[in-house]
Design a protein around this motif. Structure first.
Motif, PDB file in Angstrom:
ATOM      1  N   SER A 133       0.805  -1.217   0.000  1.00 21.40           N
ATOM      2  CA  SER A 133       0.000   0.000   0.000  1.00 21.40           C
ATOM      3  C   SER A 133       0.842   1.273   0.000  1.00 21.40           C
ATOM      4  CB  SER A 133      -0.948   0.010   1.205  1.00 21.40           C
ATOM      5  OG  SER A 133      -0.213  -0.032   2.411  1.00 21.40           O
ATOM      6  N   ASN A 134       2.079   1.199   0.492  1.00 22.17           N
ATOM      7  CA  ASN A 134       2.926   2.388   0.549  1.00 22.17           C
ATOM      8  C   ASN A 134       3.829   2.543  -0.672  1.00 22.17           C
ATOM      9  OD1 ASN A 134       1.945   3.180   3.074  1.00 22.17           O
ATOM     10  ND2 ASN A 134       3.373   1.842   4.157  1.00 22.17           N
ATOM     11  N   LEU A 135       3.659   1.695  -1.673  1.00 23.48           N
ATOM     12  CA  LEU A 135       4.487   1.745  -2.872  1.00 23.48           C
ATOM     13  C   LEU A 135       3.696   2.344  -4.033  1.00 23.48           C
ATOM     14  CD1 LEU A 135       6.088  -1.827  -2.705  1.00 23.48           C
ATOM     15  CD2 LEU A 135       6.915   0.292  -1.669  1.00 23.48           C
ATOM     16  N   ASP A 136       4.391   2.985  -4.971  1.00 19.59           N
ATOM     17  CA  ASP A 136       3.686   3.517  -6.132  1.00 19.59           C
ATOM     18  C   ASP A 136       3.259   2.367  -7.050  1.00 19.59           C
ATOM     19  OD1 ASP A 136       5.773   2.920  -8.157  1.00 19.59           O
ATOM     20  OD2 ASP A 136       6.914   4.495  -7.165  1.00 19.59           O
ATOM     21  N   ALA A 137       2.390   2.674  -8.017  1.00 13.65           N
ATOM     22  CA  ALA A 137       1.744   1.629  -8.818  1.00 13.65           C
ATOM     23  C   ALA A 137       2.755   0.760  -9.562  1.00 13.65           C
ATOM     24  CB  ALA A 137       0.764   2.264  -9.800  1.00 13.65           C
ATOM     25  N   GLY A 138       3.763   1.386 -10.175  1.00 11.52           N
ATOM     26  CA  GLY A 138       4.747   0.616 -10.933  1.00 11.52           C
ATOM     27  C   GLY A 138       5.548  -0.316 -10.051  1.00 11.52           C
ATOM     28  N   LEU A 139       6.002   0.192  -8.910  1.00  5.24           N
ATOM     29  CA  LEU A 139       6.786  -0.621  -7.980  1.00  5.24           C
ATOM     30  C   LEU A 139       5.919  -1.708  -7.360  1.00  5.24           C
ATOM     31  CD1 LEU A 139       9.512  -1.056  -6.687  1.00  5.24           C
ATOM     32  CD2 LEU A 139       8.923   0.641  -4.949  1.00  5.24           C
ATOM     33  N   ARG A 140       4.638  -1.403  -7.155  1.00  5.65           N
ATOM     34  CA  ARG A 140       3.719  -2.392  -6.592  1.00  5.65           C
ATOM     35  C   ARG A 140       3.621  -3.611  -7.513  1.00  5.65           C
ATOM     36  NH1 ARG A 140      -1.117   0.551  -6.223  1.00  5.65           N
ATOM     37  NH2 ARG A 140      -0.119   1.636  -4.502  1.00  5.65           N
ATOM     38  N   ARG A 141       3.489  -3.363  -8.806  1.00  2.00           N
ATOM     39  CA  ARG A 141       3.420  -4.483  -9.763  1.00  2.00           C
ATOM     40  C   ARG A 141       4.725  -5.270  -9.775  1.00  2.00           C
ATOM     41  NH1 ARG A 141       0.557  -0.565 -12.747  1.00  2.00           N
ATOM     42  NH2 ARG A 141       2.444   0.069 -13.845  1.00  2.00           N
ATOM     43  N   GLN A 142       5.854  -4.556  -9.792  1.00  2.00           N
ATOM     44  CA  GLN A 142       7.150  -5.225  -9.815  1.00  2.00           C
ATOM     45  C   GLN A 142       7.350  -6.080  -8.574  1.00  2.00           C
ATOM     46  OE1 GLN A 142      10.523  -2.549 -10.120  1.00  2.00           O
ATOM     47  NE2 GLN A 142      11.884  -4.071  -9.194  1.00  2.00           N
ATOM     48  N   MET A 143       7.053  -5.504  -7.406  1.00  3.38           N
ATOM     49  CA  MET A 143       7.233  -6.239  -6.155  1.00  3.38           C
ATOM     50  C   MET A 143       6.281  -7.422  -6.077  1.00  3.38           C
ATOM     51  SD  MET A 143       9.714  -5.069  -4.456  1.00  3.38           S
ATOM     52  CE  MET A 143       9.361  -6.059  -3.012  1.00  3.38           C
ATOM     53  N   GLY A 144       5.066  -7.240  -6.593  1.00  2.40           N
ATOM     54  CA  GLY A 144       4.112  -8.343  -6.593  1.00  2.40           C
ATOM     55  C   GLY A 144       4.628  -9.528  -7.367  1.00  2.40           C
ATOM     56  N   ASP A 145       5.174  -9.272  -8.559  1.00  6.26           N
ATOM     57  CA  ASP A 145       5.733 -10.354  -9.386  1.00  6.26           C
ATOM     58  C   ASP A 145       6.888 -11.039  -8.674  1.00  6.26           C
ATOM     59  OD1 ASP A 145       3.922  -9.739 -11.361  1.00  6.26           O
ATOM     60  OD2 ASP A 145       5.336  -8.586 -12.575  1.00  6.26           O
ATOM     61  N   GLU A 146       7.789 -10.230  -8.096  1.00  7.22           N
ATOM     62  CA  GLU A 146       8.972 -10.783  -7.440  1.00  7.22           C
ATOM     63  C   GLU A 146       8.595 -11.616  -6.215  1.00  7.22           C
ATOM     64  OE1 GLU A 146      11.574  -7.580  -6.555  1.00  7.22           O
ATOM     65  OE2 GLU A 146      12.026  -7.118  -8.651  1.00  7.22           O
ATOM     66  N   ILE A 147       7.682 -11.089  -5.412  1.00 10.30           N
ATOM     67  CA  ILE A 147       7.329 -11.784  -4.168  1.00 10.30           C
ATOM     68  C   ILE A 147       6.554 -13.056  -4.466  1.00 10.30           C
ATOM     69  CG2 ILE A 147       5.861 -11.594  -2.123  1.00 10.30           C
ATOM     70  CD1 ILE A 147       6.908  -8.775  -1.760  1.00 10.30           C
ATOM     71  N   ARG A 148       5.667 -13.035  -5.446  1.00 13.30           N
ATOM     72  CA  ARG A 148       4.941 -14.272  -5.794  1.00 13.30           C
ATOM     73  C   ARG A 148       5.928 -15.355  -6.230  1.00 13.30           C
ATOM     74  NH1 ARG A 148       0.269 -16.816  -7.154  1.00 13.30           N
ATOM     75  NH2 ARG A 148       0.460 -18.264  -8.901  1.00 13.30           N
ATOM     76  N   SER A 149       6.888 -14.998  -7.087  1.00 13.43           N
ATOM     77  CA  SER A 149       7.878 -15.979  -7.548  1.00 13.43           C
ATOM     78  C   SER A 149       8.688 -16.521  -6.376  1.00 13.43           C
ATOM     79  CB  SER A 149       8.812 -15.339  -8.585  1.00 13.43           C
ATOM     80  OG  SER A 149       8.090 -14.941  -9.730  1.00 13.43           O
ATOM     81  N   LEU A 150       9.082 -15.630  -5.472  1.00 16.23           N
ATOM     82  CA  LEU A 150       9.884 -16.037  -4.321  1.00 16.23           C
ATOM     83  C   LEU A 150       9.105 -16.995  -3.425  1.00 16.23           C
ATOM     84  CD1 LEU A 150      12.026 -13.606  -2.213  1.00 16.23           C
ATOM     85  CD2 LEU A 150      10.543 -15.237  -1.091  1.00 16.23           C
ATOM     86  N   LEU A 151       7.855 -16.654  -3.119  1.00 16.61           N
ATOM     87  CA  LEU A 151       7.060 -17.493  -2.228  1.00 16.61           C
ATOM     88  C   LEU A 151       6.750 -18.839  -2.859  1.00 16.61           C
ATOM     89  CD1 LEU A 151       4.609 -14.793  -0.831  1.00 16.61           C
ATOM     90  CD2 LEU A 151       6.543 -15.841   0.347  1.00 16.61           C
ATOM     91  N   LYS A 152       6.502 -18.832  -4.158  1.00 18.10           N
ATOM     92  CA  LYS A 152       6.233 -20.095  -4.848  1.00 18.10           C
ATOM     93  C   LYS A 152       7.473 -20.980  -4.844  1.00 18.10           C
ATOM     94  CE  LYS A 152       1.955 -20.089  -6.063  1.00 18.10           C
ATOM     95  NZ  LYS A 152       1.050 -21.173  -5.592  1.00 18.10           N
ATOM     96  N   ALA A 153       8.646 -20.372  -5.034  1.00 15.01           N
ATOM     97  CA  ALA A 153       9.896 -21.144  -5.033  1.00 15.01           C
ATOM     98  C   ALA A 153      10.150 -21.770  -3.664  1.00 15.01           C
ATOM     99  CB  ALA A 153      11.059 -20.244  -5.436  1.00 15.01           C
TER     100      ALA A 153
END
Length: 363
Positions: free
Chosen positions: A163-183
């Motif tokens: 919620s404290n990140l801008d829209a572009g960074l939010r999408r980037q972090m979402g992709d990274e964190i999903r991949s990390l958690l799935k791994a």
């Protein structure tokens, strides 16, 4: 089952805040509690973390009872990791010290090894001696995640993590964190009010309203098969047009033509229904039903149109931007939906695949 929440209820001063919440998460599965402010999602997360007492139901983590009426295992003994909305990093500690904060029981060598693993895993290698104020918002988010994962929890809980990140960074972090958690195969539950964020990260989403979960399902099913009008409205744009079951009982007639009535829906001849039309259910076709362009919003790759049908009803339509129509222009359109979502206008509820009306919900 890594997380099992069974029919829980809790509240404050005799007022229920969460009622009858029931869902499960397997190892490696990412779940999300989605809803507007005040719907009870954060209270539910706090109960799972161990900060709130239950008045009914049970919570099990890794097949261990951690909450029930009169029973509450302390948060630090639940094997849960927590990522807070504001990251809650210790400002006076370095990245290395923040990550290692929950590893004091390990030997010094094992602790250093674990911190190195997490720095590499979260893309923070080389930043271990920096302080939180020297990091970007995305880097602070990674530190908070690494700290939560450090003790290898059975379940990771995330409260509005982007919620404290801008829209572009939010999408980037979402992709990274999903991949990390799935791994890692970590069972994860997050809460958010952002539908796009939930769709991007979660395998299963529970949409909440007034303390109750309306639907626990995959993102695809929530969007394409909402069980009530509130779910339909919360998960995306949509318009409603009148429909009526034809005499044979196998088709419905509406302003866009005729459509087969799904076999699993029980509705008698002459029954009035409302058909949910998503913008992506409409495509241009010069031989289709005429519709007048009321307004348009250029969105780069796509254009979102509001179209008026000959019946006077209006629908949204999302076309590729090379299908460029001016306001006032007439365009031919067809309904191109894989399945129909129908509502009983008297009950304002979805007709479910079983044929039973869904529970009425104020939208």
């Amino acid at each position: 089952m890594m997380l099992h929440v069974e029919d829980i209820e809790l509240g404050y001063d005799g007022t229920p805040v969460v009622c009858g919440l029931d869902f499960q998460l397997e190892a490696g599965e990412i779940g999300c509690l989605l809803g507007a402010s005040g719907c009870g999602k954060t209270t539910a997360l706090r109960a799972i973390a161990g900060f709130e007492d239950l008045s009914r139901g049970v919570i099990r983590i890794d097949d261990r009872l951690v909450s029930a009426p009169g029973t509450r295992v302390a948060p630090e003994r639940r094997s849960v990791g927590m990522v807070f909305q504001d990251h809650a990093l210790f400002p006076h500690l370095t990245v290395e010290a923040n990550i290692g904060f929950g590893l004091r029981r390990l030997s010094a060598s094992r602790r250093r090894e674990r911190i190195r693993e997490l720095l590499a895993l979260t893309g923070l290698t080389g930043l271990d001696q920096r302080y939180p104020h020297e990091l970007s918002g995305g880097q602070q988010q990674r530190v908070a995640l690494a700290r939560a994962l450090a003790p290898e929890p059975a379940v990771l809980l995330m409260d509005e993590p982007f919620s404290n990140l801008d829209a572009g960074l939010r999408r980037q972090m979402g992709d990274e964190i999903r991949s990390l958690l799935k791994a890692r195969g970590t069972a994860t539950l997050m809460v958010t009010h952002d539908q796009q964020e939930a769709f991007a990260l979660a395998d299963r989403i529970g949409l909440m309203f007034n303390g109750r979960m309306l639907q626990w399902d995959t993102p695809y099913q929530l969007y394409h098969r909402p069980i009530c009008r509130y779910v339909a409205a919360f998960t995306g744009r949509g318009s409603y047009i009148r429909a009526e079951v034809e005499a044979g009982g196998h088709e419905i007639r509406h302003a866009l033509g005729m459509s087969p009535l799904p076999d699993e829906i029980e509705a008698g001849p002459g029954q009035a229904l409302e058909l949910l039309v998503r913008p992506d259910d409409i495509r241009p076709d010069r031989n289709g039903c005429p519709a007048r362009v009321v307004n348009r919003q250029f969105q780069g790759a796509d254009i979102l149109y509001k179209l008026e049908l000959e019946s006077g009803e209006r629908v949204g339509a999302l076309f590729p931007s090379h299908d460029n129509f001016a306001e006032g222009e007439t365009v031919g359109i067809v309904l191109d939906a894989d399945h129909l979502v129908l509502f009983d206008p008297k009950q304002s509820a979805a007709i479910e695949r079983t044929g039973r009306p869904g529970a009425p919900v104020a939208g």
